[in-house]
Scaffold this active site. Structure first.
Site, PDB file in Angstrom:
ATOM      1  N   GLU A  68      53.387  37.409  41.081  1.00  0.00           N
ATOM      2  CA  GLU A  68      53.564  36.862  39.736  1.00  0.00           C
ATOM      3  C   GLU A  68      54.293  37.888  38.857  1.00  0.00           C
ATOM      4  O   GLU A  68      53.811  39.000  38.677  1.00  0.00           O
ATOM      5  CB  GLU A  68      52.195  36.539  39.127  1.00  0.00           C
ATOM      6  CG  GLU A  68      52.313  35.835  37.795  1.00  0.00           C
ATOM      7  CD  GLU A  68      50.964  35.623  37.117  1.00  0.00           C
ATOM      8  OE1 GLU A  68      50.176  36.575  37.032  1.00  0.00           O
ATOM      9  OE2 GLU A  68      50.719  34.494  36.657  1.00  0.00           O
ATOM     10  N   CYS A  91      50.982  30.791  32.809  1.00  0.00           N
ATOM     11  CA  CYS A  91      50.444  30.809  34.174  1.00  0.00           C
ATOM     12  C   CYS A  91      51.020  29.650  34.972  1.00  0.00           C
ATOM     13  O   CYS A  91      51.088  29.712  36.193  1.00  0.00           O
ATOM     14  CB  CYS A  91      48.923  30.724  34.125  1.00  0.00           C
ATOM     15  SG  CYS A  91      48.350  29.354  33.137  1.00  0.00           S
ATOM     16  N   GLU A 117      40.230  31.707  35.650  1.00  0.00           N
ATOM     17  CA  GLU A 117      41.555  31.079  35.728  1.00  0.00           C
ATOM     18  C   GLU A 117      42.571  32.209  35.773  1.00  0.00           C
ATOM     19  O   GLU A 117      42.702  32.971  34.812  1.00  0.00           O
ATOM     20  CB  GLU A 117      41.795  30.169  34.525  1.00  0.00           C
ATOM     21  CG  GLU A 117      40.880  28.953  34.486  1.00  0.00           C
ATOM     22  CD  GLU A 117      41.016  28.063  35.714  1.00  0.00           C
ATOM     23  OE1 GLU A 117      42.078  28.060  36.363  1.00  0.00           O
ATOM     24  OE2 GLU A 117      40.023  27.379  36.042  1.00  0.00           O
ATOM     25  N   LYS A 159      35.852  37.658  23.307  1.00  0.00           N
ATOM     26  CA  LYS A 159      36.767  38.801  23.181  1.00  0.00           C
ATOM     27  C   LYS A 159      38.196  38.342  23.492  1.00  0.00           C
ATOM     28  O   LYS A 159      38.512  37.974  24.617  1.00  0.00           O
ATOM     29  CB  LYS A 159      36.390  39.912  24.166  1.00  0.00           C
ATOM     30  CG  LYS A 159      37.145  41.192  23.851  1.00  0.00           C
ATOM     31  CD  LYS A 159      37.261  42.140  25.023  1.00  0.00           C
ATOM     32  CE  LYS A 159      38.590  42.087  25.721  1.00  0.00           C
ATOM     33  NZ  LYS A 159      39.781  42.282  24.905  1.00  0.00           N
ATOM     34  N   ALA A 188      42.467  38.872  23.748  1.00  0.00           N
ATOM     35  CA  ALA A 188      43.356  39.946  24.205  1.00  0.00           C
ATOM     36  C   ALA A 188      43.789  40.776  22.995  1.00  0.00           C
ATOM     37  O   ALA A 188      43.928  40.257  21.879  1.00  0.00           O
ATOM     38  CB  ALA A 188      44.570  39.344  24.892  1.00  0.00           C
ATOM     39  N   SER A 227      44.367  38.116  34.475  1.00  0.00           N
ATOM     40  CA  SER A 227      45.019  38.541  35.713  1.00  0.00           C
ATOM     41  C   SER A 227      44.074  38.491  36.913  1.00  0.00           C
ATOM     42  O   SER A 227      42.843  38.539  36.767  1.00  0.00           O
ATOM     43  CB  SER A 227      45.532  39.969  35.537  1.00  0.00           C
ATOM     44  OG  SER A 227      44.438  40.818  35.287  1.00  0.00           O
TER      45      SER A 227
HETATM   46  P1  NAD Z   1      44.448  40.605  31.641  1.00  0.00           P
HETATM   47  O1  NAD Z   1      43.646  40.291  32.865  1.00  0.00           O
HETATM   48  O2  NAD Z   1      45.072  41.932  31.544  1.00  0.00           O
HETATM   49  O3  NAD Z   1      43.530  40.448  30.337  1.00  0.00           O
HETATM   50  C1  NAD Z   1      42.813  39.264  30.058  1.00  0.00           C
HETATM   51  C2  NAD Z   1      41.618  39.608  29.188  1.00  0.00           C
HETATM   52  O4  NAD Z   1      40.708  40.416  29.940  1.00  0.00           O
HETATM   53  C3  NAD Z   1      41.975  40.407  27.948  1.00  0.00           C
HETATM   54  O5  NAD Z   1      41.179  39.967  26.865  1.00  0.00           O
HETATM   55  C4  NAD Z   1      41.606  41.824  28.354  1.00  0.00           C
HETATM   56  O6  NAD Z   1      41.310  42.661  27.267  1.00  0.00           O
HETATM   57  C5  NAD Z   1      40.368  41.577  29.198  1.00  0.00           C
HETATM   58  N1  NAD Z   1      40.055  42.656  30.144  1.00  0.00           N
HETATM   59  C6  NAD Z   1      40.885  43.590  30.662  1.00  0.00           C
HETATM   60  N2  NAD Z   1      40.204  44.417  31.490  1.00  0.00           N
HETATM   61  C7  NAD Z   1      38.924  43.987  31.508  1.00  0.00           C
HETATM   62  C8  NAD Z   1      37.739  44.407  32.188  1.00  0.00           C
HETATM   63  N3  NAD Z   1      37.760  45.431  33.004  1.00  0.00           N
HETATM   64  N4  NAD Z   1      36.606  43.718  31.964  1.00  0.00           N
HETATM   65  C9  NAD Z   1      36.588  42.638  31.153  1.00  0.00           C
HETATM   66  N5  NAD Z   1      37.670  42.197  30.475  1.00  0.00           N
HETATM   67  C10 NAD Z   1      38.822  42.861  30.652  1.00  0.00           C
HETATM   68  O7  NAD Z   1      45.538  39.433  31.509  1.00  0.00           O
HETATM   69  P2  NAD Z   1      46.655  39.257  30.384  1.00  0.00           P
HETATM   70  O8  NAD Z   1      47.745  40.258  30.623  1.00  0.00           O
HETATM   71  O9  NAD Z   1      46.037  39.185  29.035  1.00  0.00           O
HETATM   72  O10 NAD Z   1      47.199  37.781  30.719  1.00  0.00           O
HETATM   73  C11 NAD Z   1      48.146  37.499  31.690  1.00  0.00           C
HETATM   74  C12 NAD Z   1      47.494  36.937  32.949  1.00  0.00           C
HETATM   75  O11 NAD Z   1      46.718  35.796  32.612  1.00  0.00           O
HETATM   76  C13 NAD Z   1      48.499  36.432  33.974  1.00  0.00           C
HETATM   77  O12 NAD Z   1      48.120  36.861  35.266  1.00  0.00           O
HETATM   78  C14 NAD Z   1      48.396  34.915  33.881  1.00  0.00           C
HETATM   79  O13 NAD Z   1      48.759  34.210  35.041  1.00  0.00           O
HETATM   80  C15 NAD Z   1      46.978  34.742  33.548  1.00  0.00           C
HETATM   81  N6  NAD Z   1      46.758  33.433  32.933  1.00  0.00           N
HETATM   82  C16 NAD Z   1      46.153  32.460  33.669  1.00  0.00           C
HETATM   83  C17 NAD Z   1      45.947  31.177  33.127  1.00  0.00           C
HETATM   84  C18 NAD Z   1      45.259  30.098  33.910  1.00  0.00           C
HETATM   85  O14 NAD Z   1      44.740  29.173  33.291  1.00  0.00           O
HETATM   86  N7  NAD Z   1      45.221  30.167  35.226  1.00  0.00           N
HETATM   87  C19 NAD Z   1      46.373  30.919  31.820  1.00  0.00           C
HETATM   88  C20 NAD Z   1      47.003  31.936  31.102  1.00  0.00           C
HETATM   89  C21 NAD Z   1      47.180  33.194  31.664  1.00  0.00           C
END
Ligand code: NAD
Length: 485
Positions: free
Chosen positions: A386, A285, A251, A176, A178, A230
């Site tokens: 962040e 990130c 991650e 899945k 984003a 996140s």
């Molecule tokens: P997000 O957590 O909002 O969403 C990530 C994914 O999770 C999306 O596909 C979203 O649809 C899904 N999701 C949302 N709610 C969910 C739930 N309740 N159950 C299951 N899946 C769900 O994050 P984002 O806004 O897409 O990305 C930004 C974040 O990602 C930042 O915090 C960033 O630091 C982090 N990030 C980390 C790394 C790393 O490798 N450490 C790399 C890139 C981004």
């Protein structure tokens, strides 16, 4: 411009939602440009995708590993052949500049090639035994069905570095992406299908995290979850999966420091901090969000930094010469602007930027000025949380020891860099900094695909790193065989 409707893929078949509901994939540089539409699937669709994956996986698990590898290498070739078009699409969908998109697509190609070659190297151990006439060896077996849930900020690289190792190890995947970036994700799946991946091995579903995503983390039929996103959603996954004792890899966020010492090449440090903080619009990130600068050079560093950042051309990433694109969406833009206000209220000094850009070149998208705060103290929220946008907090340190202390005074630990000409100080930093990736005289951003990646502290959860050969440990379980003869 209205976008075409793309399907999801379950069991090799193209599907849309039963009630016909869709969501729009919008260009953040020009919100009138609808890149595509995708199905808003339901929890029931996710249940079906998991069932289909489970059924298909048994055959894939006994497919010779080099044959699995051949498919991944073929997918790399397809993606490489379409790289220019994919990079343009990525810029339209996510906003990053064309140069950044090209680099990301190239990385996805390398990832598929690397894990494809692993088809000949998915090895166990062969070791002596304490018993006579006995050999001991280990085998790697797939886990079964893996949920892969990814964010929007590296929408081709991150899915690739999860899907490729999952597949080479013999797992089936339900993926899945984003909702901001489904089309580039669809193109990965499309490339793998055209490479001969059997139906049901990679299922692609789009829709809300709260229903579709939630099924992928709570279903008892899932054997492992690899998630990047996140901290908040990561915590939810920990709770859901912890109860079932399955393997997870999370991650999460970062708040990465760049330490600039008094013996640094200041011009290089400025350039690398600019790249780390404002490249990818700060939406990485591994972005540099804190610059920790020794007092004696802070004035010169800040002056040169401001001069350089003033020259950053912000605009539509497809336009030649643009160095920084928009942020991905309205919600993210408002969060960044709120944090800037928090910084002002906390008493940090705004050196540059701080506002939304609204002129003729920017009025159709979500553009934020590159923003620099100084006189930031380590307890301020802008030094701890962040922001995930083009905002840099500068902190001053009186000594090398204090700089390391400031770098570590944070709940995250993803990447960290130092600028110095001293080898002993560089090594001391390597030894003492609490981060999963350490860079010397390089930006905190930028990773290579064949080495492990992951963070310390709250930045990662799960003992097994992503990328490189280490990733194979997450996607396999080890069986130890004692062979008497
Ligand atoms: P997000 O957590 O909002 O969403 C990530 C994914 O999770 C999306 O596909 C979203 O649809 C899904 N999701 C949302 N709610 C969910 C739930 N309740 N159950 C299951 N899946 C769900 O994050 P984002 O806004 O897409 O990305 C930004 C974040 O990602 C930042 O915090 C960033 O630091 C982090 N990030 C980390 C790394 C790393 O490798 N450490 C790399 C890139 C981004």
């Amino acid at each position: 411009m209205s976008g075409s409707l793309y399907p999801c893929i379950i069991g090799g078949e193209k599907i849309v939602s039963a009630d016909g509901k869709v969501f729009k994939d919008i260009n953040p540089a020009d919100t009138g440009d609808i890149v595509a539409e995708f199905p808003l699937l339901s929890r029931q669709d996710a249940v079906r995708a998991i069932d289909v994956a489970r059924e298909a996986q048994a055959k894939w698990a006994v497919t010779p590993v080099p044959e699995r590898g051949r498919i991944l290498v073929k997918a790399a070739q397809i993606l490489e052949g379409e790289a220019d078009e994919l990079a343009r699409l990525l810029t339209r969908e996510e906003g990053k500049t064309l140069a950044e998109s090209r680099a990301e697509v190239a990385r996805a190609v390398s990832i598929f090639r690397f894990y494809g070659v692993m088809g000949y190297r998915l090895r166990g151990e062969f070791t002596p035994s304490a018993e006579p006439n006995t050999h001991i060896f280990t085998l790697r077996e797939p886990l079964g069905v893996v949920s892969i849930i990814t964010p929007w900020n590296f929408p081709i690289a991150i899915p690739s570095w999860k899907i490729a190792p999952a597949l080479i190890c013999g797992n089936a995947v339900v993926f899945k992406p984003a909702s901001y970036t489904p089309l580039i994700a669809y193109r990965i799946v499309d490339a793998l299908q055209r490479s001969g991946l059997p139906p049901g091995i990679l299922n692609f579903i789009t829709g809300p995290g709260s229903t579709v995503g939630s099924e992928l983390i709570s279903s008892p039929k899932i054997d492992a979850i690899s998630f990047t996103g996140s901290l908040e959603v990561g915590e939810e996954i920990k709770r859901a999966a912890g109860a079932r004792n399955i393997r997870i890899q999370l991650e999460l966020g970062g708040k990465n420091p760049a330490v600039v010492l008094d013996d640094a090449d200041i011009d290089r440090a400025v350039e690398m901090v600019v790249r780390g903080a404002f490249g990818l619009t700060g939406q990485a990130c591994t972005a540099t969000s804190r610059a920790i600068v020794l007092d004696s050079i802070a004035g010169e560093f800040e002056k040169k930094l401001v001069e350089r950042v003033k020259r950053i051309k912000v605009g539509n990433g497809l336009v030649e010469g643009v160095e920084m694109g928009p942020v991905v969406g309205e919600k993210e833009m408002n969060k960044i602007l709120d944090y800037i206000q928090v910084g002002v209220n906390e008493g940090a000094k705004l050196l540059l930027g701080g506002k939304r850009l609204t002129g003729p070149e920017h009025s159709k998208g979500y553009f934020v000025e590159p923003t620099i705060f100084t006189d930031v103290n380590p307890d301020m929220r802008i030094a701890q949380e962040e922001i995930f946008g083009p905002v840099l907090a500068i902190m001053r340190a009186h000594s090398f020891d204090e700089a390391i202390e400031l770098a570590n005074k944070i709940e995250y630990g993803l990447s960290a860099s130092i600028f110095t000409r001293s080898l002993p100080r560089a090594f001391e930093f390597i030894n003492r900094v609490q981060a999963g990736v350490v860079k010397i005289n390089k930006p905190t951003t930028g990773l290579e695909p064949h080495v492990p990646f992951g963070g310390y502290k709250k930045s990662s959860f799960g003992m097994m790193r992503e990328q490189g050969e280490t990733a194979l440990d997450f996607y396999t379980k080890i069986k130890t065989v004692y062979l008497g003869y």
